[in-house]
Structures are given as structure tokens and as C-alpha cells.
Motif scaffolding. Structure first.
Motif, mmCIF file in Angstrom:
data_model
loop_
_atom_site.group_PDB
_atom_site.id
_atom_site.type_symbol
_atom_site.label_atom_id
_atom_site.label_comp_id
_atom_site.label_asym_id
_atom_site.label_seq_id
_atom_site.Cartn_x
_atom_site.Cartn_y
_atom_site.Cartn_z
ATOM 1 N N LEU A 273 0.821 -1.216 0.000
ATOM 2 C CA LEU A 273 0.000 0.000 0.000
ATOM 3 C C LEU A 273 0.852 1.262 0.000
ATOM 4 C CD1 LEU A 273 -2.785 -1.060 2.539
ATOM 5 C CD2 LEU A 273 -3.116 -0.534 0.113
ATOM 6 N N GLY A 274 1.982 1.219 0.697
ATOM 7 C CA GLY A 274 2.867 2.372 0.705
ATOM 8 C C GLY A 274 3.907 2.333 -0.389
ATOM 9 N N HIS A 275 4.471 1.152 -0.646
ATOM 10 C CA HIS A 275 5.581 1.040 -1.586
ATOM 11 C C HIS A 275 5.162 1.410 -3.005
ATOM 12 C CE1 HIS A 275 9.532 -0.629 -2.881
ATOM 13 N NE2 HIS A 275 8.853 -0.852 -3.999
ATOM 14 N N PHE A 276 4.030 0.895 -3.461
ATOM 15 C CA PHE A 276 3.616 1.199 -4.835
ATOM 16 C C PHE A 276 3.408 2.694 -5.017
ATOM 17 C CE2 PHE A 276 0.623 2.043 -8.179
ATOM 18 C CZ PHE A 276 1.084 1.256 -9.224
ATOM 19 N N TYR A 277 2.755 3.308 -4.063
ATOM 20 C CA TYR A 277 2.481 4.752 -4.130
ATOM 21 C C TYR A 277 3.774 5.539 -4.266
ATOM 22 C CZ TYR A 277 0.724 9.312 -2.458
ATOM 23 O OH TYR A 277 0.400 10.644 -2.318
ATOM 24 N N LEU A 278 4.769 5.203 -3.453
ATOM 25 C CA LEU A 278 6.002 5.990 -3.424
ATOM 26 C C LEU A 278 6.975 5.589 -4.527
ATOM 27 C CD1 LEU A 278 6.025 6.076 0.389
ATOM 28 C CD2 LEU A 278 6.121 8.124 -1.032
ATOM 29 N N ALA A 279 6.977 4.327 -4.915
ATOM 30 C CA ALA A 279 7.845 3.898 -6.009
ATOM 31 C C ALA A 279 7.400 4.491 -7.341
ATOM 32 C CB ALA A 279 7.867 2.378 -6.094
ATOM 33 N N ASN A 280 6.124 4.827 -7.432
ATOM 34 C CA ASN A 280 5.559 5.343 -8.682
ATOM 35 C C ASN A 280 5.037 6.766 -8.543
ATOM 36 O OD1 ASN A 280 5.474 2.756 -10.499
ATOM 37 N ND2 ASN A 280 4.751 2.121 -8.486
ATOM 38 N N ILE A 281 5.554 7.487 -7.560
ATOM 39 C CA ILE A 281 4.964 8.779 -7.224
ATOM 40 C C ILE A 281 5.082 9.804 -8.355
ATOM 41 C CG2 ILE A 281 6.993 9.832 -6.115
ATOM 42 C CD1 ILE A 281 4.934 10.620 -3.839
ATOM 43 N N HIS A 282 6.156 9.746 -9.120
ATOM 44 C CA HIS A 282 6.340 10.721 -10.195
ATOM 45 C C HIS A 282 5.389 10.443 -11.360
ATOM 46 C CE1 HIS A 282 9.724 12.216 -7.991
ATOM 47 N NE2 HIS A 282 10.299 11.032 -8.009
ATOM 48 N N THR A 283 5.259 9.191 -11.741
ATOM 49 C CA THR A 283 4.333 8.866 -12.823
ATOM 50 C C THR A 283 2.884 9.096 -12.387
ATOM 51 O OG1 THR A 283 4.473 6.531 -12.171
ATOM 52 C CG2 THR A 283 5.846 7.252 -14.012
ATOM 53 N N LEU A 284 2.557 8.721 -11.151
ATOM 54 C CA LEU A 284 1.191 8.941 -10.665
ATOM 55 C C LEU A 284 0.855 10.428 -10.617
ATOM 56 C CD1 LEU A 284 1.033 6.303 -7.770
ATOM 57 C CD2 LEU A 284 -0.221 6.223 -9.941
ATOM 58 N N SER A 285 1.812 11.238 -10.153
ATOM 59 C CA SER A 285 1.574 12.679 -10.090
ATOM 60 C C SER A 285 1.395 13.264 -11.485
ATOM 61 C CB SER A 285 2.745 13.381 -9.388
ATOM 62 O OG SER A 285 2.777 13.046 -8.013
ATOM 63 N N THR A 286 2.158 12.757 -12.454
ATOM 64 C CA THR A 286 2.033 13.243 -13.826
ATOM 65 C C THR A 286 0.694 12.841 -14.430
ATOM 66 O OG1 THR A 286 4.427 13.133 -14.159
ATOM 67 C CG2 THR A 286 3.051 13.147 -16.138
ATOM 68 N N ILE A 287 0.296 11.603 -14.211
ATOM 69 C CA ILE A 287 -0.961 11.104 -14.788
ATOM 70 C C ILE A 287 -2.165 11.819 -14.196
ATOM 71 C CG2 ILE A 287 -2.483 9.091 -14.896
ATOM 72 C CD1 ILE A 287 0.147 7.399 -15.036
ATOM 73 N N PHE A 288 -2.160 11.978 -12.867
ATOM 74 C CA PHE A 288 -3.340 12.524 -12.195
ATOM 75 C C PHE A 288 -3.234 14.017 -11.911
ATOM 76 C CE2 PHE A 288 -3.444 7.966 -11.019
ATOM 77 C CZ PHE A 288 -4.642 7.650 -11.641
ATOM 78 N N GLY A 289 -2.104 14.609 -12.281
ATOM 79 C CA GLY A 289 -1.957 16.058 -12.124
ATOM 80 C C GLY A 289 -1.996 16.517 -10.682
ATOM 81 N N ALA A 290 -1.421 15.710 -9.798
ATOM 82 C CA ALA A 290 -1.441 16.057 -8.372
ATOM 83 C C ALA A 290 -0.050 15.892 -7.788
ATOM 84 C CB ALA A 290 -2.428 15.154 -7.622
ATOM 85 N N GLY A 291 0.289 16.755 -6.834
ATOM 86 C CA GLY A 291 1.584 16.667 -6.154
ATOM 87 C C GLY A 291 1.512 15.641 -5.050
ATOM 88 N N LEU A 292 1.601 14.370 -5.414
ATOM 89 C CA LEU A 292 1.385 13.300 -4.437
ATOM 90 C C LEU A 292 2.512 13.170 -3.416
ATOM 91 C CD1 LEU A 292 -0.117 10.549 -6.775
ATOM 92 C CD2 LEU A 292 -1.311 12.211 -5.340
#
Length: 210
Positions: free
Chosen positions: A168-187
């Protein structure tokens, strides 16, 4: 070098500098991309000392991995979940795993690289599996206490639960840059981390509810 012989304070400091430098280089460039020359230069040592303390670059990689796992387990043990009520113990464990990963991007990078190698080097380690067996015993005890108190379901596999907590934590942080780019949020922002933390806790405690 005789591994059983105690190191002098100076030698121990040099060895630690090499380890610290290797962690930075390996996290940034992986095993294949890191260079022994650069590790030695960053550590203020020479290649001869590096090889004397660690052997090959691959042997150094394994020691860095083992140290990374050991550092996380040491902080996990410090949570002392056995002394906490079951729900609070589980909350602390979930929060810890997210926050530790956020604070240690090098841990994420090293694990991602070792998975590229299909854990070929970690398989040589006797230390890491030995670190995590007591963790599962501790988690099993928390689950048993929660089940006895009527606050947790009784059919939970501690291994599956721990993998879920970490994921739950690792995926979020390992992919934080791509997720932030896709969803337009500063995760990576603190507010977003707090939101993710609360969500992870709610998911785990919701699953455990009897």
C-alpha cells in the motif's frame, strides 16, 4: 581480510563510509551502472580498501541490501507493537511502512533494482530472511490478541497481511512521479502523504474488522 577480526575505529569508519557511498551510487545507478572508482572516490577511500573490506562489487551490493533491510527492521522493532493495543499496533505498523518508504527513497530504488535481477543476490543472504521471521511472529501475535479481543477477524494470514501493508505504501512511493504526472497532483506533498496514510490505515483496519 579476516572477517572475524575486529576492525579498528579508523577501519570501521572507512568501511562505513564505503557502505554509505555505495548506497548512494547503487540507488542512483543500480548495480550495473555504479562504478567502483566512483564509490571509492565518494567515500574518500581507494579501490584496494573497498575490495579488501567487501570483495567484489557484487558482494558490496549484497551488503548494502542487507544493511538497508536491517535498518528498516530496526526501526520496525522500535515500534514495540507487542506493548500496544491491537488496533493501535496495526495502525502504527501501517503508518510506519508508508512513512519509512517516503523518508528512504534509496530503499525503494535498491529493492526495485534487486527485483530487476530477480533477487539473484538477495538469495545468497541468510540474514534478511532471519530478520523477517520474528516480524511475522510479532504480527501473528498482534492478530491473535485482536481476535481474542473481538476487534480483528480470526482468519488472517500474517504473511499476506504484511505484504499488503508494505504494498500500500511502496507502490504509491515507487511510482509517485508517474502517478503525479498522470493525475496532475503533487502526491509527494505532506498533505497528500497524510491523505494516503489515512487511506492505508482505513483499508487495513476495514479488512481486519470481524
Amino acid at each position: 581480510m579476516n572477517e572475524d577480526a575486529p576492525l579498528s575505529a579508523r577501519a570501521a569508519a572507512t568501511r562505513q563510509r564505503i557502505l554509505d557511498a555505495a548506497c548512494v551510487e547503487f540507488a542512483a545507478k543500480g548495480l550495473a551502472g555504479a562504478r567502483v572508482d566512483e564509490i571509492a572516490a565518494r567515500a574518500g577511500a581507494n579501490k584496494r580498501m573497498l575490495y579488501a573490506y567487501f570483495g567484489s562489487k557484487e558482494d558490496l551490493w549484497l551488503v548494502v541490501l542487507e544493511d538497508a533491510y536491517a535498518a528498516k527492521r530496526a526501526e520496525e522493532r522500535a515500534l514495540d507493537v507487542e506493548a500496544l493495543p491491537p488496533v493501535e499496533a496495526m495502525r502504527r505498523l501501517v503508518e510506519f511502512n508508508l512513512r519509512y518508504t517516503a523518508a528512504h527513497p534509496e530503499f525503494v530504488a535498491l529493492l526495485n533494482q534487486e527485483n530487476i535481477h530477480r533477487a539473484a543476490y538477495l538469495q545468497r543472504s541468510a540474514q534478511v530472511p532471519a530478520m523477517y521471521s520474528p516480524l511475522l511472529d510479532s504480527l501473528r501475535a498482534v492478530l491473535a490478541r485482536g481476535g481474542a479481543a473481538g476487534v480483528f477477524r480470526r482468519d488472517v494470514d500474517p504473511l499476506q497481511l504484511y505484504v499488503t501493508i508494505v504494498a500500500l505504501g511502496h507502490f504509491y512511493l515507487a511510482n509517485i512521479h508517474t502517478l503525479s504526472t498522470i493525475f496532475g497532483a503533487g502526491l509527494e506533498r505532506e498533505a497528500a502523504l497524510r491523505e494516503r496514510e489515512a487511506h492505508c490505515v482505513a483499508v487495513v483496519l476495514g479488512y481486519l474488522r470481524p
